[in-house]
Write a protein that holds these residues in place. Structure first.
Motif, mmCIF file in Angstrom:
data_model
loop_
_atom_site.group_PDB
_atom_site.id
_atom_site.type_symbol
_atom_site.label_atom_id
_atom_site.label_comp_id
_atom_site.label_asym_id
_atom_site.label_seq_id
_atom_site.Cartn_x
_atom_site.Cartn_y
_atom_site.Cartn_z
ATOM 1 N N GLU A 176 -23.201 74.431 -73.197
ATOM 2 C CA GLU A 176 -23.829 73.591 -72.177
ATOM 3 C C GLU A 176 -22.874 72.563 -71.591
ATOM 4 N N LEU A 177 -21.674 72.386 -72.188
ATOM 5 C CA LEU A 177 -20.738 71.360 -71.737
ATOM 6 C C LEU A 177 -19.831 71.888 -70.637
ATOM 7 N N ALA A 178 -19.783 71.144 -69.535
ATOM 8 C CA ALA A 178 -18.923 71.504 -68.405
ATOM 9 C C ALA A 178 -17.771 70.517 -68.318
ATOM 10 N N GLN A 179 -16.629 71.004 -67.836
ATOM 11 C CA GLN A 179 -15.455 70.154 -67.657
ATOM 12 C C GLN A 179 -15.608 69.314 -66.380
ATOM 13 N N LEU A 180 -15.049 68.104 -66.421
ATOM 14 C CA LEU A 180 -15.088 67.254 -65.235
ATOM 15 C C LEU A 180 -14.346 67.936 -64.086
ATOM 16 N N GLY A 181 -14.859 67.717 -62.885
ATOM 17 C CA GLY A 181 -14.236 68.306 -61.707
ATOM 18 C C GLY A 181 -14.762 69.680 -61.355
ATOM 19 N N HIS A 182 -15.582 70.256 -62.242
ATOM 20 C CA HIS A 182 -16.178 71.567 -61.981
ATOM 21 C C HIS A 182 -17.676 71.393 -61.725
ATOM 22 N N PRO A 183 -18.245 72.192 -60.812
ATOM 23 C CA PRO A 183 -19.685 72.069 -60.548
ATOM 24 C C PRO A 183 -20.500 72.488 -61.765
ATOM 25 N N LEU A 184 -21.625 71.809 -61.954
ATOM 26 C CA LEU A 184 -22.516 72.139 -63.063
ATOM 27 C C LEU A 184 -23.279 73.426 -62.763
ATOM 28 N N GLN A 185 -23.320 74.302 -63.752
ATOM 29 C CA GLN A 185 -24.154 75.484 -63.669
ATOM 30 C C GLN A 185 -25.532 75.156 -64.240
ATOM 31 N N ALA A 186 -26.466 76.040 -64.044
ATOM 32 C CA ALA A 186 -27.821 75.811 -64.546
ATOM 33 C C ALA A 186 -27.798 75.559 -66.049
ATOM 34 N N GLY A 187 -28.410 74.448 -66.468
ATOM 35 C CA GLY A 187 -28.502 74.125 -67.885
ATOM 36 C C GLY A 187 -27.297 73.396 -68.449
ATOM 37 N N GLN A 188 -26.281 73.103 -67.622
ATOM 38 C CA GLN A 188 -25.081 72.452 -68.114
ATOM 39 C C GLN A 188 -25.125 70.936 -67.917
ATOM 40 N N ILE A 189 -24.344 70.245 -68.724
ATOM 41 C CA ILE A 189 -24.102 68.814 -68.571
ATOM 42 C C ILE A 189 -22.593 68.586 -68.722
ATOM 43 N N TYR A 190 -22.134 67.471 -68.190
ATOM 44 C CA TYR A 190 -20.725 67.163 -68.348
ATOM 45 C C TYR A 190 -20.451 66.638 -69.764
ATOM 46 N N ASP A 191 -19.245 66.909 -70.242
ATOM 47 C CA ASP A 191 -18.824 66.475 -71.573
ATOM 48 C C ASP A 191 -18.512 64.975 -71.524
ATOM 49 N N ILE A 192 -19.456 64.164 -71.975
ATOM 50 C CA ILE A 192 -19.303 62.706 -71.939
ATOM 51 C C ILE A 192 -18.516 62.206 -73.142
ATOM 52 N N ASN A 193 -18.902 62.673 -74.326
ATOM 53 C CA ASN A 193 -18.402 62.059 -75.559
ATOM 54 C C ASN A 193 -16.901 62.187 -75.735
ATOM 55 N N SER A 194 -16.331 63.318 -75.360
ATOM 56 C CA SER A 194 -14.888 63.463 -75.575
ATOM 57 C C SER A 194 -14.115 62.431 -74.758
ATOM 58 N N HIS A 195 -14.662 62.030 -73.608
ATOM 59 C CA HIS A 195 -13.969 61.044 -72.767
ATOM 60 C C HIS A 195 -14.206 59.620 -73.271
ATOM 61 N N SER A 196 -15.439 59.273 -73.627
ATOM 62 C CA SER A 196 -15.688 57.916 -74.129
ATOM 63 C C SER A 196 -14.996 57.697 -75.471
ATOM 64 N N LEU A 197 -15.040 58.699 -76.355
ATOM 65 C CA LEU A 197 -14.400 58.565 -77.657
ATOM 66 C C LEU A 197 -12.874 58.556 -77.532
ATOM 67 N N HIS A 198 -12.352 59.335 -76.582
ATOM 68 C CA HIS A 198 -10.906 59.326 -76.347
ATOM 69 C C HIS A 198 -10.451 57.918 -75.951
ATOM 70 N N SER A 199 -11.187 57.281 -75.044
ATOM 71 C CA SER A 199 -10.845 55.926 -74.613
ATOM 72 C C SER A 199 -10.972 54.936 -75.774
ATOM 73 N N LEU A 200 -12.036 55.074 -76.549
ATOM 74 C CA LEU A 200 -12.256 54.175 -77.685
ATOM 75 C C LEU A 200 -11.107 54.254 -78.674
ATOM 76 N N PHE A 201 -10.771 55.451 -79.127
ATOM 77 C CA PHE A 201 -9.767 55.598 -80.186
ATOM 78 C C PHE A 201 -8.353 55.329 -79.670
ATOM 79 N N THR A 202 -8.095 55.649 -78.413
ATOM 80 C CA THR A 202 -6.799 55.303 -77.837
ATOM 81 C C THR A 202 -6.639 53.790 -77.780
ATOM 82 N N GLY A 203 -7.709 53.093 -77.387
ATOM 83 C CA GLY A 203 -7.680 51.636 -77.328
ATOM 84 C C GLY A 203 -7.461 50.993 -78.674
ATOM 85 N N LEU A 204 -7.861 51.663 -79.746
ATOM 86 C CA LEU A 204 -7.647 51.150 -81.093
ATOM 87 C C LEU A 204 -6.243 51.442 -81.611
ATOM 88 N N GLY A 205 -5.447 52.135 -80.817
ATOM 89 C CA GLY A 205 -4.058 52.364 -81.185
ATOM 90 C C GLY A 205 -3.756 53.711 -81.796
#
Length: 409
Positions: free
Chosen positions: A190-219
């Motif tokens: 159900e996870l779609a990559q950013l920059g690609h149109p959503l297909q029926a039943g799909q959502i964008y992958d939020i967590n990998s981006h928010s968690l990437h920013s969080l853990f990168t910010g922690l060093g």
């Protein structure tokens, strides 16, 4: 595989302690130029090489003198010269004279007082002193730092102020722990990559981006892997590769007890899987174990739950593995600007903003939407209000407030 029964909730403290046991502290050390060491964790203590200041110096622009040389009624002295910052610290003050000193300038030998320039009447060769106290406006040698003292202990995170303190001692390089390598895993058709149109039943992958920013910010050094499809063989292949490349693997979603998911099956196949229910809201499902010999942490799938669980539970365990000696965060006690009348069995974290009242005192205001699936409240908030299990809150009660400024560093 150990699975908790539905009503058997582990405490947040138990979860953090267990993850600390799971994650072996990083032992690798690297030497970095000081300007590249921001947010890194100091691996060796820093000692002071010399006193700071290295000599008595003036705290302001003024005139250096011996207080005993001043004679009433006019309290004036002839001017013997001028000393600026960077001049020799070994100049002698002639008896019965004063010398013009600028801020940071060495105090001439024999002087015991600096009189601020604004408290003087200045003539070309004679200075009259209108108001002064003996001994004032002199920064004494070693007043800030004494040679040989420990400035920073190993395990200290290097912020801008620590970088400046190290620079004051002339260190061009520092030894720091090599950043923990974290691999982020997302799974699900159900996870779609950013920059690609959503297909029926799909959502964008939020967590990998928010968690990437969080853990990168922690060093940490963070790598996000391509989404794993809902296929056991593909999941096993992806996890096996990531486990060889990273120090820790972190995934989100698919960890609820009783839920069928290829990610859990793949972890079990390659290593060890534990499923817990933790007394935290939002959150509750927490998975952990090993993929081969590499630790793995499975966070909840809902975006707000994943973020809060990462901040409250995963963050202190990961920082401990990184070598940070003090992983605590500051907690403020703030009056509530809300009522919270329904008790819950789990410890709650509510997205909140600090709002000044008419008297100027800050109160904690909570966002009306506290769903574990919504990040709009987290973006609006300054931090989190913590409410203990089975507790209610009335307006004006003091509540525990955890600022994002503390949690995100």
């Amino acid at each position: 595989m150990s699975v908790c029964e539905q009503g058997n909730l582990h405490s947040i403290e138990q979860a953090i302690s267990t993850l600390k046991t799971l994650l072996s502290p990083i032992k690798k050390i690297q030497t970095l130029p000081l300007q590249a060491a921001h947010q890194q964790i100091l691996a060796c203590a820093i000692d002071a090489r010399f006193d700071v200041p290295q000599w008595d110096n003036s705290a302001m622009d003024g005139y250096a003198l011996r207080a005993a040389d001043l004679q009433s009624p006019n309290n004036s002295l002839p001017l013997a010269g001028r000393i600026a910052a960077g001049d020799s610290p070994n100049q002698q003050l002639p008896l019965g004279h004063c010398m013009h000193v600028l801020t940071g300038a060495p105090i001439p030998l024999g002087a015991d007082t600096v009189v601020a320039q604004e408290n003087c009447s200045i003539a070309p060769k004679q200075i009259q002193f209108n108001n002064f106290k003996t001994g004032e406006h002199i920064r004494r040698r070693g007043e800030e730092i004494q040679q040989g003292q420990i400035l920073l202990e190993a395990g200290t995170r290097l912020r801008a102020q620590e970088i400046g303190l190290i620079a004051s001692q002339g260190y061009a390089q520092v030894e720091v722990y090599t950043p923990l390598r974290i691999g982020l895993i997302s799974s699900g058709n159900e996870l779609a990559q950013l920059g690609h149109p959503l297909q029926a039943g799909q959502i964008y992958d939020i967590n990998s981006h928010s968690l990437h920013s969080l853990f990168t910010g922690l060093g940490f050094q963070v790598t996000a892997y391509t989404n794993m499809p809902d296929d056991l063989k593909q999941s096993i292949k992806c996890l096996a590769q990531a486990s060889q490349e990273q120090d820790v693997l972190i995934s989100s979603g698919g960890v609820s007890i009783g839920e069928e998911d290829h990610l859990k099956h793949a972890v079990s196949t390659l290593g060890e899987l534990n499923l817990w229910q933790v007394a935290i809201q939002p959150g509750k499902p927490l998975a952990f174990g090993r993929v081969g010999h590499t630790p793995w942490i499975g966070l909840p799938g809902n975006p707000a739950a994943a973020l809060i669980t990462a901040l409250i539970i995963a963050r202190p365990a990961l920082l401990h593995a990184q070598g940070v000696t003090d992983c605590r965060h500051q907690i403020m006690h703030i009056p509530a600007a809300f009522d919270w009348v329904k008790t819950r069995p789990r410890q709650q974290y509510l997205h909140a903003r600090l709002v000044p009242q008419n008297n100027g005192q800050l109160h904690a205001q909570i966002h009306p939407k506290q769903s574990s699936a919504m990040l709009i409240a987290a973006s609006w908030a300054d931090g989190l209000v913590e409410i203990k299990p089975e507790k209610t809150v009335k307006k004006g009660d003091l509540v525990r407030f955890l600022g994002y400024s503390e949690l995100l560093r």
